[in-house]
Scaffold this motif. Sequence first.
Motif, mmCIF file in Angstrom:
data_model
loop_
_atom_site.group_PDB
_atom_site.id
_atom_site.type_symbol
_atom_site.label_atom_id
_atom_site.label_comp_id
_atom_site.label_asym_id
_atom_site.label_seq_id
_atom_site.Cartn_x
_atom_site.Cartn_y
_atom_site.Cartn_z
ATOM 1 N N PRO A 117 -19.109 12.234 -18.355
ATOM 2 C CA PRO A 117 -17.569 12.056 -18.603
ATOM 3 C C PRO A 117 -16.885 11.589 -17.450
ATOM 4 C CG PRO A 117 -18.308 14.274 -19.180
ATOM 5 C CD PRO A 117 -19.439 13.639 -18.413
ATOM 6 N N MET A 118 -17.279 11.508 -16.331
ATOM 7 C CA MET A 118 -16.798 11.043 -15.115
ATOM 8 C C MET A 118 -16.927 9.446 -15.057
ATOM 9 S SD MET A 118 -17.852 12.378 -11.419
ATOM 10 C CE MET A 118 -18.943 11.117 -10.573
ATOM 11 N N LEU A 119 -17.784 9.104 -15.947
ATOM 12 C CA LEU A 119 -18.135 7.494 -15.814
ATOM 13 C C LEU A 119 -17.176 6.851 -16.918
ATOM 14 C CD1 LEU A 119 -22.161 7.497 -15.558
ATOM 15 C CD2 LEU A 119 -20.506 7.345 -13.739
ATOM 16 N N LEU A 120 -16.872 7.490 -17.897
ATOM 17 C CA LEU A 120 -16.034 6.799 -18.884
ATOM 18 C C LEU A 120 -14.572 6.210 -18.441
ATOM 19 C CD1 LEU A 120 -16.989 9.115 -21.870
ATOM 20 C CD2 LEU A 120 -17.291 6.697 -21.865
ATOM 21 N N SER A 121 -14.301 5.467 -18.700
ATOM 22 C CA SER A 121 -12.744 5.081 -18.574
ATOM 23 C C SER A 121 -11.795 5.912 -18.910
ATOM 24 C CB SER A 121 -12.410 3.502 -18.617
ATOM 25 O OG SER A 121 -11.625 3.722 -19.836
ATOM 26 N N PRO A 122 -10.841 6.069 -18.061
ATOM 27 C CA PRO A 122 -9.532 7.210 -18.541
ATOM 28 C C PRO A 122 -9.043 6.686 -19.860
ATOM 29 C CG PRO A 122 -9.620 6.678 -16.101
ATOM 30 C CD PRO A 122 -10.571 5.812 -16.717
ATOM 31 N N VAL A 123 -8.838 5.318 -19.851
ATOM 32 C CA VAL A 123 -8.290 4.687 -21.089
ATOM 33 C C VAL A 123 -9.326 5.141 -22.263
ATOM 34 C CG1 VAL A 123 -7.654 2.615 -22.276
ATOM 35 C CG2 VAL A 123 -7.243 3.106 -19.674
ATOM 36 N N ALA A 124 -10.477 4.823 -22.271
ATOM 37 C CA ALA A 124 -11.372 5.203 -23.542
ATOM 38 C C ALA A 124 -11.333 6.822 -23.735
ATOM 39 C CB ALA A 124 -12.904 4.825 -23.156
ATOM 40 N N LEU A 127 -8.129 7.453 -25.542
ATOM 41 C CA LEU A 127 -8.196 7.046 -26.825
ATOM 42 C C LEU A 127 -9.160 8.119 -27.654
ATOM 43 C CD1 LEU A 127 -8.214 3.413 -26.508
ATOM 44 C CD2 LEU A 127 -6.399 4.683 -27.586
ATOM 45 N N VAL A 128 -10.216 8.440 -27.180
ATOM 46 C CA VAL A 128 -11.159 9.308 -28.046
ATOM 47 C C VAL A 128 -10.404 10.713 -28.064
ATOM 48 C CG1 VAL A 128 -13.368 10.249 -27.804
ATOM 49 C CG2 VAL A 128 -13.051 7.921 -27.292
ATOM 50 N N TRP A 129 -10.143 11.016 -27.276
ATOM 51 C CA TRP A 129 -9.636 12.710 -27.074
ATOM 52 C C TRP A 129 -8.293 12.599 -28.173
ATOM 53 C CZ3 TRP A 129 -11.107 17.538 -26.191
ATOM 54 C CH2 TRP A 129 -12.207 17.556 -25.544
ATOM 55 N N LYS A 130 -7.489 11.557 -28.114
ATOM 56 C CA LYS A 130 -6.387 11.528 -29.036
ATOM 57 C C LYS A 130 -7.029 11.650 -30.668
ATOM 58 C CE LYS A 130 -2.751 8.347 -29.053
ATOM 59 N NZ LYS A 130 -2.074 7.050 -28.808
ATOM 60 N N MET A 131 -7.908 10.991 -30.770
ATOM 61 C CA MET A 131 -8.418 11.240 -31.908
ATOM 62 C C MET A 131 -9.176 12.443 -32.216
ATOM 63 S SD MET A 131 -11.534 8.570 -33.440
ATOM 64 C CE MET A 131 -12.776 9.536 -33.035
ATOM 65 N N ASP A 235 -3.251 6.523 -16.095
ATOM 66 C CA ASP A 235 -4.007 5.944 -17.032
ATOM 67 C C ASP A 235 -3.908 7.066 -18.179
ATOM 68 O OD1 ASP A 235 -4.547 4.293 -14.969
ATOM 69 O OD2 ASP A 235 -6.692 4.291 -15.316
ATOM 70 N N ASN B 205 -13.063 1.038 -13.817
ATOM 71 C CA ASN B 205 -12.061 1.494 -14.870
ATOM 72 C C ASN B 205 -10.645 1.599 -14.786
ATOM 73 O OD1 ASN B 205 -14.358 2.743 -16.403
ATOM 74 N ND2 ASN B 205 -14.657 4.650 -15.226
ATOM 75 N N TRP B 239 -11.061 2.288 -34.730
ATOM 76 C CA TRP B 239 -11.474 3.282 -33.747
ATOM 77 C C TRP B 239 -13.162 2.949 -33.411
ATOM 78 C CZ3 TRP B 239 -9.206 6.345 -31.123
ATOM 79 C CH2 TRP B 239 -7.737 6.888 -31.390
ATOM 80 N N THR B 250 -19.886 1.304 -20.465
ATOM 81 C CA THR B 250 -20.069 2.519 -19.796
ATOM 82 C C THR B 250 -21.506 2.550 -19.280
ATOM 83 O OG1 THR B 250 -18.310 3.555 -20.693
ATOM 84 C CG2 THR B 250 -19.791 4.690 -19.326
#
Lengths: 295, 275
Positions: A117-124, A127-131, A235, B205, B239, B250
Amino acid sequence: MRKRTYSLFLQEKIAGYGFLAPTVVVLAAVVAFPLIYSLIASFYSYTFVSPGFNLFVGLENYINALNDSYFWNSLLVTLSFVIAVVSIEFILGFIIALMLNRDIKFKSIYYTILTIPMLLSPVAVGLVWKMLLHPDLGVVNYFLSLFGIGPINWLGSPKGAFWSVLFVDIWQQISFMILLLLAGLVSLPKEPYEAATIDGANEWQKLFFITIPLMKPVIIVTLLIRTIFAFRTYDLIYVMTRGGPGVSTEVLSYFIYRKTFMGLNFAEAAATSYVLLVVVFVLVFVMFKFMEEEK
Amino acid sequence: MMNRNFKIYLGVGLMALYCLFPIYFLVLYSFEPSEAAYHSPPVFYPIAFTFSNYTGVFKSIPLARYALNSIIVATSATFLTLLFGSMAAYGVSVLKFRGRDLFLNSLILLGFFPAATMIFPIYKMFSDINLLNNYLALILPYTVGGLPLTTWVMATYFENIPKDLLDAASVDGLSIGGTYAKIMIPLSLPALSTVAILDFIAFWNEFIYALTFMPDSNMRTVTVGISLISGRFTYQYPWGQIIAAALMVTIPLVIMVFVAQEKIISGLTAGAVKG
């Protein structure tokens, strides 16, 4: 002989400043100019509609900034956000770190899982959590409905949005906390524990009388680093809620951004930044005083 | 005993589950048509496996070009941050001057300053000197953003290098620069690599500077590129492609961290613990 030590001393001094120079130069170039520019602008009527330093208005921008109820709202939102994420992440992170510090199997697999989780960009991530948090179609509400809960309007209600952002930030950042704390735990000396065992201390006593006192420096560093990053959170808010609904998740970074680019009032945004700088200054000062006392 | 072990495995397992469940859906949806995101009830296992998202991304946005931009920016900024940060940390430790704490504390103070407040003035400055859409427009602000924490961590690390070693070096006639290059840097490799990885992840990021200072569509970084993927129609939000792209960009970070895992832990140990 005296002459030689003196020249050595001077040489050291010159070299020392030489080593500081690149950092100071870059900071001056990229930070000093904007800081001074916005400091000057904060005393003028500088808006994007009429940019430039034509109308000196004294402290008016500061008065307006302080009278803006949205500013106080975002200060409150930021402080509750920072305090909530840092303390939840710390408590949960410490518990997990203590667990991982035991002799358990598959440790390296856990590390890998934790770091993703730490590596994923906050933007991604946003978006994913929004979904996943979608009120009708999201996985989270689907699971909750199996237990007869919901549907919860996660991002659509003020409270829901605040907790959602909090929860996603924790999801992404807690690994960092765990890794730092674990790094500290791993390097603790073994002797005090052996002695305590001989003295018949139980696990809780060892935790409160050995582990936590020995871990104090690590804990302070960890909290400081996380506080800095939590304070700058931007972000995630931008992607997930844009500060909304209403202004329920409007942290200071986003507030200033909105004031600059949507309110088009750069001067007042600059004044707000400086008010913020004072707040931060007090905060850091208190923190360092606290750290010095600990030492 | 059995009981306690069970509790520990349960706790760690739950944590892993919390970390993994969104990742599971990420991977799953990246191999499903975008409509999968609108299924009710949600899709839990592969039903219409497809690679089309992965291939489609490259048609929607020039992902390879964006990746190149990100690599150039993040690598240069990481290098500069480490170089300048370690030098400043060493300078501070050599000088032992009175302003030492003041210097480090003001750096921390800078670290707190929200990036959002700096956007407009930096934008204005870069546009005045024609630096927008130049890699330096991101490399410089990133370096500045990374310096506070990097310098601070390195300074606390250097403090713990035994003084005897430095004395021996000066007896052997090593200059101050030589001591830095031949003793301090090699000795602090674990801390340096940890900071390098953390800085690199942050730069890779970063979003808001990259969005603002690189208005040219060819100069976008991957993070900005992904956020700007949009469908042909507003109701047809792609999506699948967004997720596929997010996962692809990533992977380099995952590999990097996986390779350096041991180093990160030991670097954090040395850097933070004694801080």
